[in-house]
Design an enzyme around this catalytic site. Structure first.
Site, PDB file in Angstrom:
ATOM      1  N   HIS A  88      32.557  50.463  16.939  1.00  0.00           N
ATOM      2  CA  HIS A  88      31.773  49.849  18.014  1.00  0.00           C
ATOM      3  C   HIS A  88      31.178  48.505  17.579  1.00  0.00           C
ATOM      4  O   HIS A  88      30.307  48.453  16.713  1.00  0.00           O
ATOM      5  CB  HIS A  88      30.665  50.828  18.454  1.00  0.00           C
ATOM      6  CG  HIS A  88      29.816  50.303  19.561  1.00  0.00           C
ATOM      7  ND1 HIS A  88      28.484  50.575  19.688  1.00  0.00           N
ATOM      8  CD2 HIS A  88      30.131  49.504  20.607  1.00  0.00           C
ATOM      9  CE1 HIS A  88      28.000  49.967  20.749  1.00  0.00           C
ATOM     10  NE2 HIS A  88      28.975  49.302  21.324  1.00  0.00           N
ATOM     11  N   GLU A 115      29.129  49.695  14.377  1.00  0.00           N
ATOM     12  CA  GLU A 115      28.792  51.129  14.278  1.00  0.00           C
ATOM     13  C   GLU A 115      30.090  51.903  14.168  1.00  0.00           C
ATOM     14  O   GLU A 115      30.958  51.751  15.032  1.00  0.00           O
ATOM     15  CB  GLU A 115      28.150  51.597  15.596  1.00  0.00           C
ATOM     16  CG  GLU A 115      26.685  51.641  15.663  1.00  0.00           C
ATOM     17  CD  GLU A 115      26.190  52.226  17.002  1.00  0.00           C
ATOM     18  OE1 GLU A 115      25.114  52.794  16.990  1.00  0.00           O
ATOM     19  OE2 GLU A 115      26.836  52.108  18.053  1.00  0.00           O
ATOM     20  N   SER A 155      30.940  52.188  23.873  1.00  0.00           N
ATOM     21  CA  SER A 155      29.554  52.037  23.458  1.00  0.00           C
ATOM     22  C   SER A 155      28.779  53.324  23.642  1.00  0.00           C
ATOM     23  O   SER A 155      27.616  53.387  23.272  1.00  0.00           O
ATOM     24  CB  SER A 155      28.902  50.905  24.239  1.00  0.00           C
ATOM     25  OG  SER A 155      29.339  50.895  25.562  1.00  0.00           O
ATOM     26  N   ASN A 176      22.908  52.101  21.389  1.00  0.00           N
ATOM     27  CA  ASN A 176      22.624  52.244  22.825  1.00  0.00           C
ATOM     28  C   ASN A 176      21.681  53.385  23.163  1.00  0.00           C
ATOM     29  O   ASN A 176      21.078  53.388  24.230  1.00  0.00           O
ATOM     30  CB  ASN A 176      23.929  52.342  23.608  1.00  0.00           C
ATOM     31  CG  ASN A 176      24.547  50.968  23.736  1.00  0.00           C
ATOM     32  OD1 ASN A 176      23.853  49.993  24.023  1.00  0.00           O
ATOM     33  ND2 ASN A 176      25.834  50.853  23.476  1.00  0.00           N
TER      34      ASN A 176
HETATM   35  N1  CAA Z   1      31.774  32.975  19.650  1.00  0.00           N
HETATM   36  C1  CAA Z   1      31.475  32.169  18.625  1.00  0.00           C
HETATM   37  N2  CAA Z   1      30.234  31.648  18.444  1.00  0.00           N
HETATM   38  C2  CAA Z   1      29.286  31.954  19.348  1.00  0.00           C
HETATM   39  C3  CAA Z   1      29.539  32.806  20.451  1.00  0.00           C
HETATM   40  C4  CAA Z   1      30.856  33.330  20.578  1.00  0.00           C
HETATM   41  N3  CAA Z   1      31.192  34.146  21.589  1.00  0.00           N
HETATM   42  N4  CAA Z   1      28.390  32.945  21.165  1.00  0.00           N
HETATM   43  C5  CAA Z   1      27.454  32.215  20.534  1.00  0.00           C
HETATM   44  N5  CAA Z   1      27.992  31.613  19.451  1.00  0.00           N
HETATM   45  C6  CAA Z   1      27.311  30.761  18.466  1.00  0.00           C
HETATM   46  C7  CAA Z   1      26.955  29.423  19.074  1.00  0.00           C
HETATM   47  O1  CAA Z   1      28.018  28.517  18.994  1.00  0.00           O
HETATM   48  C8  CAA Z   1      25.775  29.003  18.207  1.00  0.00           C
HETATM   49  O2  CAA Z   1      26.274  28.483  16.980  1.00  0.00           O
HETATM   50  P1  CAA Z   1      25.422  27.393  16.113  1.00  0.00           P
HETATM   51  O3  CAA Z   1      24.276  28.167  15.534  1.00  0.00           O
HETATM   52  O4  CAA Z   1      26.415  26.979  15.088  1.00  0.00           O
HETATM   53  O5  CAA Z   1      25.033  26.343  17.091  1.00  0.00           O
HETATM   54  C9  CAA Z   1      25.086  30.345  17.887  1.00  0.00           C
HETATM   55  O6  CAA Z   1      26.050  31.373  18.126  1.00  0.00           O
HETATM   56  C10 CAA Z   1      23.906  30.594  18.784  1.00  0.00           C
HETATM   57  O7  CAA Z   1      24.307  30.467  20.132  1.00  0.00           O
HETATM   58  P2  CAA Z   1      23.588  29.543  21.207  1.00  0.00           P
HETATM   59  O8  CAA Z   1      23.017  28.338  20.539  1.00  0.00           O
HETATM   60  O9  CAA Z   1      24.540  29.360  22.338  1.00  0.00           O
HETATM   61  O10 CAA Z   1      22.444  30.412  21.825  1.00  0.00           O
HETATM   62  P3  CAA Z   1      21.315  31.314  21.186  1.00  0.00           P
HETATM   63  O11 CAA Z   1      20.731  30.729  19.955  1.00  0.00           O
HETATM   64  O12 CAA Z   1      20.454  31.623  22.334  1.00  0.00           O
HETATM   65  O13 CAA Z   1      22.095  32.650  20.726  1.00  0.00           O
HETATM   66  C11 CAA Z   1      22.948  34.790  21.155  1.00  0.00           C
HETATM   67  C12 CAA Z   1      22.908  33.356  21.603  1.00  0.00           C
HETATM   68  C13 CAA Z   1      23.605  34.895  19.779  1.00  0.00           C
HETATM   69  C14 CAA Z   1      23.759  35.560  22.174  1.00  0.00           C
HETATM   70  C15 CAA Z   1      21.457  35.299  21.040  1.00  0.00           C
HETATM   71  O14 CAA Z   1      20.787  35.047  22.246  1.00  0.00           O
HETATM   72  C16 CAA Z   1      21.371  36.766  20.743  1.00  0.00           C
HETATM   73  O15 CAA Z   1      21.474  37.198  19.600  1.00  0.00           O
HETATM   74  N6  CAA Z   1      21.132  37.583  21.804  1.00  0.00           N
HETATM   75  C17 CAA Z   1      21.074  39.028  21.680  1.00  0.00           C
HETATM   76  C18 CAA Z   1      22.470  39.577  21.674  1.00  0.00           C
HETATM   77  C19 CAA Z   1      22.471  41.065  21.558  1.00  0.00           C
HETATM   78  O16 CAA Z   1      21.471  41.753  21.501  1.00  0.00           O
HETATM   79  N7  CAA Z   1      23.683  41.616  21.530  1.00  0.00           N
HETATM   80  C20 CAA Z   1      23.880  43.036  21.480  1.00  0.00           C
HETATM   81  C21 CAA Z   1      24.098  43.516  22.850  1.00  0.00           C
HETATM   82  S1  CAA Z   1      24.308  45.251  22.851  1.00  0.00           S
HETATM   83  C22 CAA Z   1      25.908  45.476  22.515  1.00  0.00           C
HETATM   84  O17 CAA Z   1      26.712  44.601  22.416  1.00  0.00           O
HETATM   85  C23 CAA Z   1      26.283  46.876  22.391  1.00  0.00           C
HETATM   86  C24 CAA Z   1      26.698  47.529  23.612  1.00  0.00           C
HETATM   87  O18 CAA Z   1      27.457  48.468  23.461  1.00  0.00           O
HETATM   88  C25 CAA Z   1      26.249  47.197  24.964  1.00  0.00           C
END
Ligand code: CAA
Length: 284
Positions: free
Chosen positions: A141, A153, A120, A191
């Site tokens: 990424h 990315e 990342s 990031n």
């Molecule tokens: N696999 C498959 N499906 C998944 C899953 C996974 N690991 N995690 C969540 N889901 C699905 C759920 O089953 C749910 O599906 P439905 O819509 O069919 O019900 C949907 O995604 C939404 O999940 P939840 O209902 O459990 O919860 P939510 O609505 O709060 O969403 C989230 C969860 C998608 C994580 C949301 O909170 C979100 O988008 N958060 C921000 C995530 C983010 O910013 N990620 C980037 C991080 S930075 C990065 O990754 C880069 C780095 O290098 C650090």
């Protein structure tokens, strides 16, 4: 023309498992490698549970799930990577760990296999220089959770071959992802912007401006973020957040990227977020 048909993923954790998941769903044969067959098998069980969530949410059919699971194999040793066209490394965000993995797997890979890192923030050019194939090395990424997040990315190292870059683009597009291309500078795009925001939220807590809950609510409802910065930091892992801030601080030599001392303290305490049961929130 470079064509990718089979994929190896190194690291069966949150990111590696997610990458293996989307690759298998897109029709690639996938070998999932970790330090032991047991860890790789555990990774596949987690993928099966996440595929199930997608079936329950009508995102995929039960036969898509079964076909994806049939394409996923836990690797019993590095030999399982010998025939793959693309290897994506998704190990811990530590440069020495990644370098050791490349030294271990490069002699086993096909000479024309493409090697990618899901790093990342670490320099792709520097990681590539520690391999036997800098021209066949790049950054791919993914974002967490990989099956849900639409972005990939792509990061080109100084030596990355154009055909390798194009084949990797085609691979990511086949996974249904939207691509952005980042030049190889610390933190790339996501990031470089995201981590200073999270770090600033931690300073905002550290300086007593607001509580964890009020800062998270402010950003969720005031900026329409799906998670507040503390929820997101716990989700990503505080050790990963700290490593990325250190890469930004070291690589860009600007005090605006100084990791907040409170983040350092949490990591030293082993309060690494959701995976540890405790971070800014308590999950026990
Ligand atoms: N696999 C498959 N499906 C998944 C899953 C996974 N690991 N995690 C969540 N889901 C699905 C759920 O089953 C749910 O599906 P439905 O819509 O069919 O019900 C949907 O995604 C939404 O999940 P939840 O209902 O459990 O919860 P939510 O609505 O709060 O969403 C989230 C969860 C998608 C994580 C949301 O909170 C979100 O988008 N958060 C921000 C995530 C983010 O910013 N990620 C980037 C991080 S930075 C990065 O990754 C880069 C780095 O290098 C650090």
């Amino acid at each position: 023309m470079v064509e990718i048909r089979t994929v190896g993923v190194v690291g069966a954790g949150q990111m590696g498992g997610g990458i293996a998941h989307v690759a298998a769903l897109a029709g690639y044969e996938v070998a999932l490698y970790d330090v032991s067959l047991e860890l790789a098998t555990k990774g596949i069980a987690k993928i099966a549970a996440n595929l199930e969530r997608q079936v329950a949410g009508d995102k995929i059919s039960a036969s898509d799930r079964d076909a994806a699971l049939a394409r996923l194999k836990p690797a019993d040793g590095v030999g399982a990577l010998a025939s793959v066209d693309l290897v994506i490394e998704a190990a811990t965000e530590k440069e020495e760990v990644k370098r050791r993995i490349f030294q271990q797997i490069c002699p086993i890979l096909k000479p024309d296999a493409i090697l990618a890192s899901n790093t990342s923030s670490i320099s792709i050019t520097r990681l590539a220089s520690g391999t036997d194939r800098p021209e066949r090395f790049l950054g791919i990424h993914f974002m967490n959770p990989v099956p849900v997040m639409k972005l990939v990315e792509l990061v080109r190292g100084i030596a990355t071959d154009d055909a390798v870059f194009e084949a990797s683009k085609a691979f990511a597009l086949r996974l249904g992802k939207t691509l952005t291309v980042s030049e190889d500078f610390p933190g790339f795009i996501v990031n470089r912007v995201l981590m200073p925001m999270i770090n600033e939220a931690i300073y905002t807590l550290h300086e007593g401006v607001g509580t964890i809950e009020s800062i998270d609510t402010s950003m969720k409802l005031g900026a329409n973020h799906p998670m507040g910065p503390f929820q997101l930091a716990d989700f990503i892992g505080l050790d990963t957040c700290l490593s990325i801030m250190q890469v930004l601080h070291d690589g860009l030599a600007d005090s605006k990227y100084r990791p907040c001392p409170l983040l350092v303290k949490y990591v030293e305490a082993g309060w690494l977020g959701r995976k540890a049961g405790r971070g800014f929130y308590d999950y026990r």
